[in-house]
Design a protein around this motif. Sequence first.
Motif, PDB file in Angstrom:
ATOM      1  N   CYS A  33       0.807  -1.225   0.000  1.00 56.19           N
ATOM      2  CA  CYS A  33       0.000   0.000   0.000  1.00 56.19           C
ATOM      3  C   CYS A  33       0.830   1.260   0.000  1.00 56.19           C
ATOM      4  CB  CYS A  33      -0.889   0.034   1.231  1.00 56.19           C
ATOM      5  SG  CYS A  33      -1.807  -1.460   1.466  1.00 56.19           S
ATOM      6  N   SER A  34       1.931   1.244   0.770  1.00 53.33           N
ATOM      7  CA  SER A  34       2.696   2.472   0.929  1.00 53.33           C
ATOM      8  C   SER A  34       3.304   2.937  -0.379  1.00 53.33           C
ATOM      9  CB  SER A  34       3.827   2.260   1.932  1.00 53.33           C
ATOM     10  OG  SER A  34       3.300   2.063   3.194  1.00 53.33           O
ATOM     11  N   ASP A  83       2.256   2.470  -3.234  1.00 48.79           N
ATOM     12  CA  ASP A  83       1.222   2.930  -4.139  1.00 48.79           C
ATOM     13  C   ASP A  83       0.555   4.193  -3.602  1.00 48.79           C
ATOM     14  OD1 ASP A  83       0.786   1.941  -6.598  1.00 48.79           O
ATOM     15  OD2 ASP A  83      -0.545   0.306  -6.001  1.00 48.79           O
ATOM     16  N   VAL A 132      -0.257  -7.731 -10.021  1.00 50.29           N
ATOM     17  CA  VAL A 132      -1.243  -6.698 -10.359  1.00 50.29           C
ATOM     18  C   VAL A 132      -2.337  -6.576  -9.291  1.00 50.29           C
ATOM     19  CG1 VAL A 132      -2.895  -5.895 -12.058  1.00 50.29           C
ATOM     20  CG2 VAL A 132      -0.745  -6.956 -12.794  1.00 50.29           C
ATOM     21  N   ASP A 133      -2.999  -7.659  -9.003  1.00 56.45           N
ATOM     22  CA  ASP A 133      -4.124  -7.550  -8.070  1.00 56.45           C
ATOM     23  C   ASP A 133      -3.732  -7.869  -6.637  1.00 56.45           C
ATOM     24  OD1 ASP A 133      -6.284  -6.616  -9.596  1.00 56.45           O
ATOM     25  OD2 ASP A 133      -6.245  -8.524 -10.695  1.00 56.45           O
ATOM     26  N   TYR A 134      -2.648  -7.253  -6.229  1.00 56.56           N
ATOM     27  CA  TYR A 134      -2.156  -7.525  -4.879  1.00 56.56           C
ATOM     28  C   TYR A 134      -3.131  -6.972  -3.838  1.00 56.56           C
ATOM     29  CZ  TYR A 134      -0.919  -2.658  -4.145  1.00 56.56           C
ATOM     30  OH  TYR A 134      -0.998  -1.316  -3.969  1.00 56.56           O
ATOM     31  N   ASN A 135      -2.952  -7.416  -2.587  1.00 58.08           N
ATOM     32  CA  ASN A 135      -3.706  -6.808  -1.482  1.00 58.08           C
ATOM     33  C   ASN A 135      -2.724  -6.438  -0.372  1.00 58.08           C
ATOM     34  OD1 ASN A 135      -4.081 -10.036  -1.172  1.00 58.08           O
ATOM     35  ND2 ASN A 135      -3.802  -9.075   0.844  1.00 58.08           N
ATOM     36  N   CYS A 136      -3.203  -5.632   0.562  1.00 63.07           N
ATOM     37  CA  CYS A 136      -2.366  -5.199   1.681  1.00 63.07           C
ATOM     38  C   CYS A 136      -1.869  -6.412   2.471  1.00 63.07           C
ATOM     39  CB  CYS A 136      -3.185  -4.285   2.581  1.00 63.07           C
ATOM     40  SG  CYS A 136      -2.360  -3.842   4.109  1.00 63.07           S
ATOM     41  N   GLY A 164      -1.050  -6.603   5.637  1.00 61.92           N
ATOM     42  CA  GLY A 164      -1.465  -6.696   7.029  1.00 61.92           C
ATOM     43  C   GLY A 164      -0.435  -6.186   8.028  1.00 61.92           C
ATOM     44  N   ALA A 173      -3.282 -15.295   5.897  1.00 57.24           N
ATOM     45  CA  ALA A 173      -3.972 -15.380   4.607  1.00 57.24           C
ATOM     46  C   ALA A 173      -3.700 -14.156   3.738  1.00 57.24           C
ATOM     47  CB  ALA A 173      -5.475 -15.552   4.830  1.00 57.24           C
ATOM     48  N   LEU A 174      -3.645 -12.963   4.357  1.00 59.72           N
ATOM     49  CA  LEU A 174      -3.432 -11.743   3.559  1.00 59.72           C
ATOM     50  C   LEU A 174      -2.125 -11.803   2.759  1.00 59.72           C
ATOM     51  CD1 LEU A 174      -4.682  -9.007   6.074  1.00 59.72           C
ATOM     52  CD2 LEU A 174      -5.683  -9.476   3.835  1.00 59.72           C
ATOM     53  N   ARG A 206      -1.972 -14.743   0.087  1.00 63.17           N
ATOM     54  CA  ARG A 206      -2.681 -14.532  -1.182  1.00 63.17           C
ATOM     55  C   ARG A 206      -1.722 -13.896  -2.204  1.00 63.17           C
ATOM     56  NH1 ARG A 206      -5.019 -10.384  -3.707  1.00 63.17           N
ATOM     57  NH2 ARG A 206      -6.614 -10.870  -5.272  1.00 63.17           N
ATOM     58  N   LEU A 249      -8.105 -19.268   1.665  1.00 63.67           N
ATOM     59  CA  LEU A 249      -7.773 -18.608   0.404  1.00 63.67           C
ATOM     60  C   LEU A 249      -8.722 -19.042  -0.702  1.00 63.67           C
ATOM     61  CD1 LEU A 249      -3.845 -18.758   0.280  1.00 63.67           C
ATOM     62  CD2 LEU A 249      -5.300 -16.768   0.713  1.00 63.67           C
ATOM     63  N   GLY A 266     -11.616 -17.204  -3.273  1.00 65.05           N
ATOM     64  CA  GLY A 266     -11.362 -17.088  -4.711  1.00 65.05           C
ATOM     65  C   GLY A 266      -9.898 -16.928  -5.087  1.00 65.05           C
ATOM     66  N   SER A 267      -9.000 -17.209  -4.143  1.00 64.00           N
ATOM     67  CA  SER A 267      -7.572 -17.083  -4.455  1.00 64.00           C
ATOM     68  C   SER A 267      -6.984 -18.467  -4.715  1.00 64.00           C
ATOM     69  CB  SER A 267      -6.861 -16.438  -3.259  1.00 64.00           C
ATOM     70  OG  SER A 267      -5.504 -16.814  -3.211  1.00 64.00           O
TER      71      SER A 267
END
Lengths: 243, 311
Positions: free
Chosen positions: B20-21, B23, B48-52, B54, B68-69, B72, B116, B120-121
């Motif tokens: 996140c940082s 971006d 591309v479709d990363y997530n934070c 945690g 899990a965060l 993924r 996960l 949907g991962s």
Amino acid sequence: MPIVEKSLVSVDRVEHLEVEGIDVSGDWNTFLRSRVVTDLDVKIADWVKGQPQGETISRCWQCGTCTAGCCLHTDYGLEEFNPRYFIYLAQIGYEEELRRYASTIWRCVSCNKCVERCPKGVKVEEVIHTIGTYLELSGGAAESPADRFDRAYTENLLGRGILDEAALFRTYERLEGRRTPARELLRLGLTLLKSGRLHTGPFAHRTRGWNRMRKVLEAKLTEDRARRRASVPAPPVPSGRKP
Amino acid sequence: MNAAPARGPVDAVPAYYPGCSLDGLGKAYEVTCQQVLDRLDLSLDRIVDYNCCGATEVKNLSQDVSIALPARNLALARSMDRHQVVAACNGCVYSLARANDAVHEEATRTRINATLQAGGSPAYDGSASVQHVLEFIYQRAGLERVRAAVRRPLTGLTVAPYYGCLYTRPKRYTGVGTTPGTDDPEHPHFLDELLRACGAKVVEEYSAKTICCGGGHALSDLDVSVAFGASILNEAKRAGADLVATICPLGQINIENHLDRIRAEFGEEIVRPVAYFTQLMSLAFGSSLKQARLGDNFSRPDLFLRARGFV
Ligand code: SF4
Ligand code: SF4
């Protein structure tokens, strides 16, 4: 460390120390005969050990390496922040004494120096947080600023998959009842906007297809919270009894 | 409960986890990372479709969510057929590597994969290694290539190299110090050497190198985070440094956000401009102050560097 100040040495303490009829002075040539202590209250240690973040607590052999280098204890100089002691109190179940540190223990900054250095592989930082969680869940300790922040942070990122930094700031300020002056916020906002760094509200980044994951993780979070709350032992009855 | 092996197969082009940082507030770090990699002929492939990830916060609420965060993201890297993930934020390196350690245990892996997949991962088998971009640049480019890429050496600048906490710590997760070719966890030096290769004078034995910035509690414990920010600057001042180089958006932002308080409590004289190491490297490789986005930083290293003859 050698004792340079002779007057600190008390003959009574060094040479005639007896507990339950056993010489524990460590005087020259004496060996400590082991004694079995059966009335320790292990419910805290057991609970901590039962949490995945706390399972390494029983490895601790009380060497104090964690405290010696602890960023809060040593660099910041917060003497009462003593991870070794927190673990000790949890292990022997001295709950009343441990509770005295409820307003201190949350201040661990997660620098992980303790985990890096612990010779026994205790995940000290995670154990300390788990002890803090115990104090909060078992009643008594109020939710700490760090706990409020963890909660706000987690809820924020689970929303879209990516943290909305500006929204987190606003939420947290509200939780703490703080208010940064509007002019300061405006100045900050403009700087960020000009450099293309203000992604908040409708302009926040999001993870594509996150919704399904969000539901699963939010459910998991609720489930974990409930499980931890239900498993925590009943609050202590103040007794004055020392272990 | 044995630690997972920290490094596996090497990719020609590893996956890049922005976090996140990079971006958001740390945009200048991301842009200049790219500039530095380009000039050194290194590439990374963005997830591309990363997530934070945690960071260090989520694990205090739920172990499974905190595994899990990051898992993924590692699973996404594996589905890009990569075995290596490079991140530029110490907090990301920590939590990604922590997830690897956790899924090493079979029961945990099974549980996390169920989560996960329900979300949907793809599932994750623990086979992607995690590396900080500092280590990636140091290992892949090497000092020779860095020296050869320098167009405008940082001669005349004295820099304090600030590594912070989670670049190496804890080695059980990051593998730093226990994996061949990695940095020294107690006395890291990769940043020192890269900056020196760019022509800067680097403070020897900078005593605040690996202290905490307090960034995890930047909002929740002001006394502590302001004091740590101040001592990073104060040690830089004592060592005669002109500026502080950082390798982590949390450290950078924590120090810079507290500048007003640091000035008020500890005095203007300890304040130094603070910049991402890639901003300084990019400058040395010929970027302008503007291209290196040195005006993004609240501590305004651009103004200081202009006065020192950089354009
Ligand atoms: S360093 Fe490890 S073994 Fe030593 S007191 Fe701390 S937690 Fe216990
Ligand atoms: S992680 Fe917490 S307990 Fe460990 S050294 Fe850092 S501040 Fe101290």
